[in-house]
Motif scaffolding. Structure first.
Motif, short mmCIF file in Angstrom:
data_model
loop_
_atom_site.label_atom_id
_atom_site.label_comp_id
_atom_site.label_asym_id
_atom_site.label_seq_id
_atom_site.Cartn_x
_atom_site.Cartn_y
_atom_site.Cartn_z
N THR A 274 -57.53 -9.05 -44.57
CA THR A 274 -56.55 -8.94 -43.50
C THR A 274 -55.73 -7.67 -43.70
O THR A 274 -55.31 -7.37 -44.82
N ARG A 275 -55.50 -6.94 -42.63
CA ARG A 275 -54.60 -5.78 -42.69
C ARG A 275 -53.18 -6.30 -42.59
O ARG A 275 -52.58 -6.34 -41.51
N THR A 276 -52.65 -6.71 -43.73
CA THR A 276 -51.35 -7.37 -43.73
C THR A 276 -50.23 -6.45 -43.26
O THR A 276 -49.18 -6.92 -42.82
N SER A 277 -50.44 -5.13 -43.36
CA SER A 277 -49.42 -4.19 -42.89
C SER A 277 -49.25 -4.24 -41.38
O SER A 277 -48.26 -3.76 -40.85
N ARG A 278 -50.23 -4.84 -40.70
CA ARG A 278 -50.16 -4.91 -39.24
C ARG A 278 -49.78 -6.30 -38.73
O ARG A 278 -49.80 -6.53 -37.53
N LEU A 279 -49.45 -7.20 -39.63
CA LEU A 279 -49.03 -8.52 -39.18
C LEU A 279 -47.70 -8.41 -38.44
O LEU A 279 -46.84 -7.60 -38.80
#
Length: 812
Positions: A274-279
């Motif tokens: 998951t691209r957690t920076s884009r959550l």
């Protein structure tokens, strides 16, 4: 990132470990609306991993699809394991509730290399809070002599070794239910009654089964972990417990209180990258904020969001240590000439403790505890495989016996004895016991950000004397147990592993020495408190969890004692920055790249002071910029000589390497004083937490006695301002810190190779820029030459005007 609508509550608690759980309960019990944000998930009894497949997913790294229990860190001199889950470290700790020794609350205790360890609170002040926490956690001592518990060999061996060595041995209080209710007779596996405040998991619990699984999560609910105690009680009083919620940013509100932004790690993302920076970010506002995300979590959040808190102490990140943790092993213990059954896998992980006094007690150095450290039963099988020579020999013998029986057509069909011989006596695992030590190591480490990642300067060097004494005691215990001594493999590389990291936001008597006061309140930020291991100004000595919980209880007394004052300043919104003129087909642009490096400190306004402090602390500031004049002729003719600056700023105090969102560069300005020139830089960026920051820098070019042209043109005096600030608002902005950065000679030579032009008249543009630069320098530094040689003297500004005129003629 998208943001959901915000909601306001009385208090937000970040983290659900010992400090967060106690705080949530105390604040909710007082009638406040409380939200607890915990990054991990809930672990009801029966949900902790046991199989290899489950353990492979039991780690914390949401970007890689891992939302598990164990969060493993590695730093330059130390490894660490902490927890992610509702209940924090209590889910995987070994249950010991020892109070910090009264004399170990040292004051102004010198630290090798400079500074002092100083505790602004005493045991007498903390004892009522120990009592309060103890009533909820209901500890019991290991019932060594009770029926069903009397065969615990490791406890008996530790007691015997301590007696032989004349050391202080005890059965410490453990947050474990051996009896269904304190005071009743201990019973293995008996049901535990549900307390009046309920149980948030809604599942039955039973007393300790002596399985040694405390450190990997108790599937029986025998441990009185925080989810079964303080958090259940907090929920009973109305607290909103939110799991899988990881806080990203913090900031004070202009009207008072704080804003907290967090992301949610959805269950359906487990097992998927998951691209957690884009959550999406969710927002909460609150009057009171309790940071209890653990030593690493809280320190990281404050470092990452430091630009939002310009008044934060420069002590942030200091006093870090591993609480003196060291793991070793007793091997092949023997008693009376026969292998002794220590059975590390039987019982809770820790049953007993040996205390070695500190110099303040009249001992010979920094004090410590040594405790037996059990392990799960399945680990016995792993231990047996370490003696491959024996297992291989047994396997060969078994094979030869079966081959012989086949060849001789033996009528014997019962082979139980042969199978038993194949498995072996299990002496290796039965006679092996880990020892865990902890105590007063030297808290001289520092936590800081390196390219956005948390890093530490802690090393074994200054604590080596302490660890040597502890290893000597552990070796003596092994000898007294009739066994051998073995280090853990990390020690061979002069590294240690800790499960008790402390420090980073230490408490102190004043903000020059710490981030918080003696009640955990952050200096300069009313209503904001730290309530976890980062608050410690040094090692606790014994297992820190009990002391963390007691300090959190004390912090809540202060939080509930009065109203939060208003008027906490916060950076305002970013002003609109005028768009720069872009290159078109009929003009020529010029660009070059500049790299500068130096040192910075926060909490100061004078650049030279910032540079001195930053150098002493190792806090660096650098940038790499590409400066562009979109239209060289306009740039030369404009008295402001304004260009565009693009690139990055790197400052670990503000989150590592950060891109410049907008930047303005002025080559030379006079400010009405024709004897001086200034090169100006104004760079807008955000820190690691998304908070706006402005770097304002000035090179002061003027003619002093001596050769000062090089330092004048290569030294930038910097201030860091809170918010995105335009020049007219500089005097009203919050100054976060200051720095001095310079161009190294090799970087300057490289800079000369980076000049580029684009457009129809590149050589002409480059020549015009060069004449401008040299002409301005002559205007400042040629004055003494002009005075000495009046004939043919160049009038001030003549070279610059000539450069403009010649450039215009060449364009025509």
């Amino acid at each position: 990132m998208a943001r959901a609508r915000s909601e306001h509550v009385d208090a937000v608690v970040v983290g659900s470990g010992f400090g967060g759980s106690v705080s949530a309960f105390r604040l909710a019990e007082a009638g406040l609306r409380v939200i607890v944000l915990e990054r991990g998930k809930a672990y009801p009894p029966g949900s902790f991993p046991r199989s290899p497949a489950d353990f492979s997913r039991a780690f914390w790294d949401p970007s890689e699809g891992l939302q598990g229990l164990f969060d493993v860190w590695t730093f330059r001199g130390i490894e660490a394991v902490v927890s992610a889950g509702l209940g924090g470290g209590s889910l995987i700790y070994a249950n010991v509730l020892l109070r910090k020794d009264e004399r170990w609350f040292v004051h102004e205790s010198p630290i090798p290399g400079g500074g002092y360890e100083s505790w602004p609170v005493t045991r007498t002040e903390l004892d009522p809070h120990y009592d309060s926490v103890e009533r909820m956690l209901a500890p019991q001592r290991f019932p060594l002599d009770a029926q069903g518990y009397d065969g615990t060999g490791k406890t008996i061996a530790m007691r015997r070794a301590a007696k032989r060595l004349d050391l202080d041995w005890q059965l410490p209080p453990l947050a474990v239910s051996f009896a269904p209710v304190p005071g009743q007779a201990p019973v293995v596996g008996a049901p535990i009654p549900t307390p009046e405040y309920g149980n948030l998991h809604g599942l039955p619990r039973r007393t300790c089964r002596l399985c040694g699984e405390c450190d990997i999560g108790c599937n029986d609910g025998a441990k009185n972990t925080l989810d079964h105690t303080f958090l259940s009680a907090a929920q009973h009083h109305g607290a909103d417990l939110r799991t899988r919620c990881e806080v990203r940013t913090l900031s004070p509100r202009a009207e008072g209180g704080y804003e907290v932004r967090y992301v949610v790690h959805e269950p359906d993302r487990e097992g998927r990258r998951t691209r957690t920076s884009r959550l999406p970010l969710h927002t909460l506002t609150c009057d009171k904020l309790v940071l209890a995300a653990g030593t690493f979590g809280t320190t990281y959040l404050l470092l990452r969001n430091r630009a939002a808190f310009p008044g934060l102490s420069g002590a942030l990140g200091t006093r870090f240590s591993g609480n003196g943790d060291l793991l070793t092993f007793v091997k092949h213990a023997r008693e009376g000439g026969r292998p002794e059954r220590l059975e590390g896998s039987r019982g809770p992980v820790i049953t007993s403790a040996i205390r070695v006094p500190d110099a303040v007690d009249g001992g010979g150095g920094r004090g410590y505890y040594v405790e037996d450290a059990g392990y799960p039963g399945f680990a016995d099988w792993l231990v047996e495989t370490t003696r491959a020579d024996r297992s291989l020999g047994r396997t060969i013998r078994f094979g030869l016996q079966r081959l012989r029986a086949r060849l001789e057509h033996s009528p014997k069909t019962g082979i139980s004895a042969e199978v038993a011989a194949l498995l072996g006596a299990g002496d290796t695992s039965a006679a092996t016991l880990p020892l865990i030590g902890m105590g007063r190591d030297v808290p001289d480490g520092k936590l800081f950000l390196d390219r956005g990642y948390l890093e530490s300067t802690w090393t074994l060097a200054t604590s080596e004397e302490y660890f040597t004494r502890m290893r000597d005691t552990m070796r003596a215990i092994a000898d007294a147990a009739g066994g051998g001594f073995a280090d853990n493999p990390l020690w061979w590389g002069k590294r240690v592993i800790t499960v008790h990291p402390v420090g980073g936001a230490p408490m102190a008597d004043h903000p020059g020495a710490g981030v918080c006061d003696a009640t955990g309140q952050v200096f300069g930020y009313p209503g904001m408190a730290v309530a976890d291991g980062s608050l410690m100004p040094g090692p606790v000595g014994p297992n820190p969890s009990f002391t963390i919980a007691a300090l959190a209880d004390r912090a809540c007394d202060r939080l509930l004692s009065g109203r939060v004052s208003r008027g906490v300043s916060a950076p305002g919104p970013a002003p609109r920055v005028p768009a720069q003129r872009r290159t078109t087909a009929d003009v020529t642009s010029l660009s070059f790249t500049e790299e500068m490096k130096g040192f910075a400190a926060l909490g100061v306004t004078d650049p030279e002071q910032g540079a001195r402090l930053g150098r002493a602390r190792g806090d660096r500031l650098a940038f790499r910029l590409t400066i562009t004049a979109d239209d060289v002729q306009r740039f030369v003719a404009d008295p402001a000589h304004e260009g565009r600056a693009e690139g990055w700023i790197e400052c670990d105090l503000l989150g590592g390497r950060r891109p410049v969102s907008r930047g303005v560069f002025n080559l030379f300005t006079t400010d009405g004083d024709h004897t001086r020139r200034a090169m100006r830089y104004r760079l807008w960026f955000t820190d690691g937490g998304g908070n706006p920051v402005t770097l304002v820098g000035r090179k002061d070019v003027h003619d002093d006695a001596g050769a000062d042209l090089w330092p004048d043109t290569t030294t930038l005096y910097v201030r860091l301002l809170g918010g995105h600030v335009d020049p007219a608002a500089d005097d009203r902005a919050d100054v976060l810190g200051a720095a001095v950065i310079t161009i190294a000679p090799l970087d300057f030579l490289h800079q000369l190779t980076t000049f580029r032009t684009r457009g129809p008249d590149g050589p002409t543009a480059l020549a015009a820029f060069g004449r401008l630069f040299l002409g301005e320098l002559w205007s400042v530094y040629g004055s003494r030459t002009q005075a000495a040689e009046p004939e043919g003297a160049v009038h001030e500004g003549a070279l610059r005007e000539n450069a403009v005129r010649e450039g215009s003629e060449e364009r025509r």
